[in-house]
Design an enzyme around this catalytic site. Structure first.
Site, mmCIF file in Angstrom:
data_model
loop_
_atom_site.group_PDB
_atom_site.id
_atom_site.type_symbol
_atom_site.label_atom_id
_atom_site.label_comp_id
_atom_site.label_asym_id
_atom_site.label_seq_id
_atom_site.Cartn_x
_atom_site.Cartn_y
_atom_site.Cartn_z
ATOM 1 N N HIS A 136 57.630 -5.684 -0.410
ATOM 2 C CA HIS A 136 55.829 -4.828 0.637
ATOM 3 C C HIS A 136 56.448 -3.534 1.457
ATOM 4 O O HIS A 136 56.286 -3.473 2.710
ATOM 5 C CB HIS A 136 54.936 -6.043 0.108
ATOM 6 C CG HIS A 136 53.364 -5.326 0.954
ATOM 7 N ND1 HIS A 136 52.217 -5.346 0.722
ATOM 8 C CD2 HIS A 136 53.310 -4.268 1.219
ATOM 9 C CE1 HIS A 136 50.858 -5.073 0.784
ATOM 10 N NE2 HIS A 136 51.914 -3.434 0.802
ATOM 11 N N HIS A 138 55.992 0.261 2.883
ATOM 12 C CA HIS A 138 55.497 1.463 2.523
ATOM 13 C C HIS A 138 57.144 2.447 3.530
ATOM 14 O O HIS A 138 57.216 2.137 4.360
ATOM 15 C CB HIS A 138 54.576 2.072 3.439
ATOM 16 C CG HIS A 138 53.604 1.278 3.167
ATOM 17 N ND1 HIS A 138 51.930 1.433 2.104
ATOM 18 C CD2 HIS A 138 52.868 0.009 3.183
ATOM 19 C CE1 HIS A 138 50.910 1.067 2.352
ATOM 20 N NE2 HIS A 138 51.516 -0.665 2.845
ATOM 21 N N LYS A 219 52.172 0.117 -8.462
ATOM 22 C CA LYS A 219 51.488 -0.231 -7.858
ATOM 23 C C LYS A 219 49.391 0.436 -7.394
ATOM 24 O O LYS A 219 49.695 1.145 -7.546
ATOM 25 C CB LYS A 219 51.926 0.014 -5.874
ATOM 26 C CG LYS A 219 51.233 -0.924 -4.850
ATOM 27 C CD LYS A 219 50.254 -2.090 -5.308
ATOM 28 C CE LYS A 219 49.379 -2.114 -3.843
ATOM 29 N NZ LYS A 219 50.068 -2.338 -2.993
ATOM 30 N N HIS A 221 46.640 0.492 -5.605
ATOM 31 C CA HIS A 221 46.100 -0.210 -4.620
ATOM 32 C C HIS A 221 45.101 0.635 -4.477
ATOM 33 O O HIS A 221 44.220 1.580 -5.046
ATOM 34 C CB HIS A 221 46.606 1.065 -3.592
ATOM 35 C CG HIS A 221 46.089 0.493 -1.972
ATOM 36 N ND1 HIS A 221 45.392 1.418 -0.913
ATOM 37 C CD2 HIS A 221 47.496 0.292 -1.120
ATOM 38 C CE1 HIS A 221 44.937 0.624 -0.079
ATOM 39 N NE2 HIS A 221 46.717 0.530 0.154
ATOM 40 N N HIS A 248 46.708 -4.119 -4.546
ATOM 41 C CA HIS A 248 46.312 -4.177 -3.758
ATOM 42 C C HIS A 248 44.725 -4.768 -3.841
ATOM 43 O O HIS A 248 44.038 -3.294 -4.695
ATOM 44 C CB HIS A 248 46.170 -2.932 -2.355
ATOM 45 C CG HIS A 248 45.343 -3.350 -1.315
ATOM 46 N ND1 HIS A 248 46.057 -2.941 -0.013
ATOM 47 C CD2 HIS A 248 44.223 -3.158 -1.407
ATOM 48 C CE1 HIS A 248 44.753 -3.056 0.728
ATOM 49 N NE2 HIS A 248 43.880 -2.831 0.507
ATOM 50 N N HIS A 274 48.783 -9.958 -0.037
ATOM 51 C CA HIS A 274 47.931 -9.768 1.643
ATOM 52 C C HIS A 274 46.883 -10.820 0.705
ATOM 53 O O HIS A 274 46.332 -10.064 0.941
ATOM 54 C CB HIS A 274 47.955 -9.405 2.218
ATOM 55 C CG HIS A 274 47.781 -7.711 1.883
ATOM 56 N ND1 HIS A 274 46.504 -7.501 0.901
ATOM 57 C CD2 HIS A 274 47.830 -5.991 1.927
ATOM 58 C CE1 HIS A 274 46.770 -5.739 0.337
ATOM 59 N NE2 HIS A 274 47.400 -5.271 0.945
ATOM 60 N N HIS A 322 44.844 2.867 7.582
ATOM 61 C CA HIS A 322 43.660 3.559 6.120
ATOM 62 C C HIS A 322 42.744 4.431 6.590
ATOM 63 O O HIS A 322 41.753 4.523 5.424
ATOM 64 C CB HIS A 322 43.089 2.266 5.973
ATOM 65 C CG HIS A 322 43.508 1.260 5.474
ATOM 66 N ND1 HIS A 322 44.266 1.714 3.385
ATOM 67 C CD2 HIS A 322 44.176 -0.109 5.558
ATOM 68 C CE1 HIS A 322 45.043 0.139 3.674
ATOM 69 N NE2 HIS A 322 44.702 -0.140 4.299
ATOM 70 N N ASP A 362 54.863 -5.349 4.672
ATOM 71 C CA ASP A 362 53.805 -4.279 4.662
ATOM 72 C C ASP A 362 53.738 -2.930 5.513
ATOM 73 O O ASP A 362 53.613 -2.937 6.394
ATOM 74 C CB ASP A 362 52.170 -4.941 4.868
ATOM 75 C CG ASP A 362 51.622 -4.345 4.598
ATOM 76 O OD1 ASP A 362 51.389 -2.975 3.973
ATOM 77 O OD2 ASP A 362 50.186 -3.816 4.308
#
Length: 570
Positions: A136, A138, A219, A221, A248, A274, A322, A362
């Site tokens: 995971h 980024h 992915k 999201h 996600h 998560h 976010h 993450d």
């Protein structure tokens, strides 16, 4: 002439042997050596006046005659398979053998040949593990790679294209052009790397395009819209092209509830990120997917383990990650809906039960890239202190618990993403991505990190000193982090279809490409080694209390953790 040695003297000379116990860092976890592959009286050790000398422990055999490139001597291996003491032979960047090293011309029971062309790494008193697999990531900053390597992680899967807002929030490398540029950038990074394409689309063409461009997974999201239609489309493409889908889900429950998302899976395999929910997902009950046979659940490390500070740090962290506005009430409500002490406490216990299967970071997006290994073992320690020994650990050691937890960041993420044929465990034939630890610093600060059989990073003293140990001692890149050695010592994980379409040549890549495989119907929760429990999950929508098979899952937050400040004074 036979000589009798005390266990203490033997451990000091050759490392622990069968029946000896080792404390992991400053935790309450004790592992016990189950088997010793070396032979008493025939152990090999390097140094002045020691065994590995010409005509003694070192044979005359050449590499072509079977001598290994490197031998790690007398090391304790901690892996999902068990806790054993052995010599480990490396050849051609792979693990060649685990057994008894030496000179087969004069020593009995030798299974790994030492020759004049063999380098030695002293493993006496050390612990050897497989490099961690963090699924995971980024890819916000390339500096993450150094942090991860120095923590014992050697494989990073995720998405992104640098500090763009899309990457700071979602693990997606969006589109073929960004995929190409990121794979080109990976050439200079001493890490196995794979990139996820964006999986949010209701029609398949753009998703197929990304997989054909080299994506090793897709992915989904919520920030891009994880609707039932997008889930269905993404999984259909993944099934067709044999790459993993990662999830996600919809925190706001805009397009449906957790049951809606589960229905959209249609029984197809998916890796749920998560899974507790603080990192994102249907509020308050995304944790229910732990009970689904087709869902491979993982945690990210900010909620690991549950401490008195966990809740306080999450709100600001979530607002930044976010792209939320603290002046907008709805944004605050969105953030607060994801942070629940009840589900975070339950997450601790679900890991200890083997119902949550994997750990990840993450990185820089509500997670710390250098703390996957630390947080995993802190969780294991907290659970031993609060829940006692596991039923399987009846011999006064914590071997089963240790095997369960190390599987969460090594073999299980490798299985989930179709790369377990090359990484994820200490087994012959796999890439020699290995981490050597002193027990007192286990899980915190490795001594050496090997990539493809060569030392990539190590604790190293002043380069102008007369010996390697004078201060300042800190992590420094070693020779496997430079030049052609860097390129040849690591892999880029891609889809099989992208190799067929020649992306390596089209992008001008020199690094080896490795196709992911077996990510779909052939794997399920049952494939998660030592972490395959599927309890019936219930979440009270008002109190957020979590039950597994009818039992309330709750525990107190920790006030103090091991593997923490005493290790990071400087």
């Amino acid at each position: 002439m036979p000589v009798t040695m005390s266990r203490r003297a033997y451990a000091g000379m050759f490392g622990p042997t069968t029946g000896d116990k080792i404390r992991l860092a400053d935790t309450e976890l004790l592992i016990e050596v189950e088997r010793d592959f070396t032979i008493y009286g025939e152990e090999v050790k390097f140094g002045g006046g020691k065994v590995i000398r010409d005509g003694m422990g070192q044979s005359q055999r050449s590499r072509a005659e079977g001598a290994v490139d490197t031998l790690i001597t007398n090391v304790v291996i901690l892996d999902h398979t068990g806790v054993v003491k052995a010599d480990v032979g490396l050849k051609d960047g792979r693990i060649a053998a685990i057994g008894k090293g030496g000179n087969p011309d004069i020593q009995p029971g030798v299974t790994i040949t030492i020759g004049p062309g063999t380098e030695i790494i002293a493993g006496e008193g050390k612990i050897l593990t497989a490099g961690g697999v963090d699924t995971h990531i980024h890819f916000i900053a390339p500096q993450q790679i150094e942090e991860a390597l120095c923590s014992g992680v050697t494989t990073m899967l995720g998405g992104g294209s640098g500090p763009a807002e899309g990457t700071k929030a979602t693990t997606c490398t969006s589109g073929p052009w960004h995929m190409m540029r990121m794979m080109q950038a990976a050439e200079s990074l001493p890490m196995n790397i794979g990139f996820f394409g964006k999986g949010n689309a209701s029609k398949p063409a753009a998703l197929i395009e990304m997989v054909e461009a080299g994506a090793c997974g897709l992915k989904l999201h919520e920030d891009w819209g994880t609707t039932p239609a997008a889930i269905d489309c993404c999984l259909s493409v993944c099934d067709a092209l044999d790459v993993q889908a990662t999830l996600h889900s919809d925190t706001l429950n805009e397009s449906g509830f957790v049951e809606t998302t589960i229905a959209a899976f249609k029984g197809r395999t998916i890796h749920a990120f998560h899974t507790e929910g603080a990192g994102g997902g249907h509020a308050p009950d995304i944790i229910k997917v732990v009970g689904e046979q087709n869902v491979l659940p993982s945690s990210t490390n900010p909620t690991r383990p549950f401490t008195r500070n966990t809740l306080d740090e999450h709100l600001d962290m979530l607002m930044v990650c976010h792209h939320l506005d603290p002046h907008i009430a709805e944004d605050i409500a969105f953030a607060e809906s994801r942070i629940r002490k009840e589900t975070i406490a339950a997450e601790d216990i679900l890991h200890d039960l083997g119902a949550l299967s994997m750990f990840s970071s993450d990185s820089q997006a509500m997670g710390r890239v250098g703390e996957v290994v630390i947080r995993c073992w802190q969780t294991a320690d907290k659970m031993k202190r609060q829940r006692g020994a596991l039923p399987e650990d009846i011999s006064g050691n914590d071997n089963f618990r240790a095997r369960r937890y190390i599987a969460k960041y090594t073999i299980n993420p490798a299985i989930a993403h179709g790369i377990s044929h090359v990484v994820g465990s200490v087994e012959p034939g796999k890439l020699a991505d290995l981490v050597l630890w002193s027990p007192a610093f286990f899980g915190v600060k490795p001594d050496l990190v090997l990539k493809g059989g060569s030392i990539a990073y190590a604790l190293m003293g002043d380069a102008n000193a007369s010996i390697p140990t004078p201060q300042p001692v800190h992590y420094r890149p070693m020779f496997a982090s430079f030049g052609r050695s860097l390129i040849e010592s690591s892999l880029i994980f891609v889809s099989a279809v992208s190799i067929e379409r020649g992306v390596g040549a089209r992008y001008g890549l020199s690094r080896p490409l490795e196709a992911v495989r077996g990510t779909r119907g052939s794997i399920s929760k049952k494939s998660m080694i030592l972490n395959d429990a599927t309890p019936v999950m219930e979440v009270d929508p008002e109190t957020y209390e979590v039950r597994a098979d009818g039992e309330l899952l709750t525990c107190e937050p920790a006030d103090v953790l091991p593997m923490a400040q005493r290790y990071f004074l400087f």
